[in-house]
Design an enzyme around this catalytic site. Sequence first.
Site, mmCIF file in Angstrom:
data_model
loop_
_atom_site.group_PDB
_atom_site.id
_atom_site.type_symbol
_atom_site.label_atom_id
_atom_site.label_comp_id
_atom_site.label_asym_id
_atom_site.label_seq_id
_atom_site.Cartn_x
_atom_site.Cartn_y
_atom_site.Cartn_z
ATOM 1 N NE ARG A 62 -7.986 -7.944 0.735
ATOM 2 C CZ ARG A 62 -6.967 -7.143 0.953
ATOM 3 N NH1 ARG A 62 -6.674 -6.203 0.092
ATOM 4 N NH2 ARG A 62 -6.214 -7.271 2.024
ATOM 5 C CB THR A 122 -1.561 -8.937 6.573
ATOM 6 O OG1 THR A 122 -0.322 -9.438 6.057
ATOM 7 C CG2 THR A 122 -2.636 -9.993 6.401
ATOM 8 C CB THR A 128 -0.782 0.009 1.360
ATOM 9 O OG1 THR A 128 -1.417 -1.229 1.527
ATOM 10 C CG2 THR A 128 -1.761 1.137 1.469
ATOM 11 N N GLY A 154 -9.302 -4.307 1.472
ATOM 12 C CA GLY A 154 -8.276 -4.413 2.504
ATOM 13 C C GLY A 154 -8.563 -3.389 3.588
ATOM 14 C CG ASP A 155 -5.231 -2.295 6.075
ATOM 15 O OD1 ASP A 155 -4.981 -2.346 4.858
ATOM 16 O OD2 ASP A 155 -4.345 -2.217 6.941
HETATM 17 N N1 GLY Z 1 -2.815 -3.145 3.530
HETATM 18 C C1 GLY Z 1 -3.298 -3.265 2.221
HETATM 19 C C2 GLY Z 1 -4.291 -4.315 2.012
HETATM 20 O O1 GLY Z 1 -4.454 -5.195 2.843
HETATM 21 O O2 GLY Z 1 -4.928 -4.281 0.965
#
Ligand code: GLY
Length: 304
Positions: free
Chosen positions: A192, A217, A164, A194-195
């Site tokens: 999906r 992650t 990211t 992500g964060d």
């Molecule tokens: N940290 C980026 C993602 O999980 O997409």
Amino acid sequence: MIVLSNSEAWPGIQDTADMLDRGENGLDAIIYGIEKVEAEPKVRSVGFGGWPNLLGDMEFDGAVMDGDDLRTGAVGAVKDHFHVTRVARKVMEELNHEILVGEGATRFAYEMGFKCSSPLMEESKEVWFKKLQEITNEQNPDMSTRPLAKLNTLITDPEKVRDTTVFLTKDKNNSIYSATSTSGWAWKYPGRLGDSPIVGAGFYADSRFGAAACTHTGEMTIRANTSYSIVMAMRLGYSLHEAVDMAIAELKSLKGGFLAGVVIHAIDKDDNYRVVNVGCEEEIKYWVYKTGMERPQLCVAEKC
Ligand code: GLY
């Protein structure tokens, strides 16, 4: 004044630092820097250089947060537009919403005048297709009809492309901002998130205390609400160092699900900063620039 960002920020960090030095608004400065990252084909986890999902479609996530009023803007699973941080800012400024995803987010970007940025590079398309051939053992796998859940598990684990770009800043007015942009996991299941577009998980900012943002992650930081937990701990009186330690302990206590590396970036209102590599095998670097430095410095993150 401070700006902190991850190693992928190299195409834009100097511009952001220059803008902050000139006294420009912190959110303007970090979005300008992120746009440079998004447009750089050599950055393989953000914008134009990113990897597609299992169907070969690019899906981008991005967000901004204004620490003065705690407004956020976020977009997720956006096709067609890779300057998602700027689209996210439009969500914050133009809508009574905080997050848009999928078709609605893509439609909104067009409505706001963003042009289609034809995101999938030919080279990425070839690598994507070769990987699918390997996994399915077929010359011409038809992904549109095939169940994808099993493939998702097989493909994303060895690839480990989950990075990211994140930028945190405190500008000359002591306003604190955070922003994120990513193409997410390579070969992810379509849709999906992500964060990076999830406030509290991938990013947070509160001008009274500080800011945090995470890379790698997202499945873990979503569960542990990592960025918010750091700022909340500082609000409760813990130091930046202690706040990050508490967030690390929470990440390490997670059981089950997809567990891998996370990198935490955090600043406080006094321009202290900390970047910690929680469980990534590779060496992790980050950029920092503070008042008095000649130029942004590339440093190695603490490992734990
Ligand atoms: N940290 C980026 C993602 O999980 O997409």
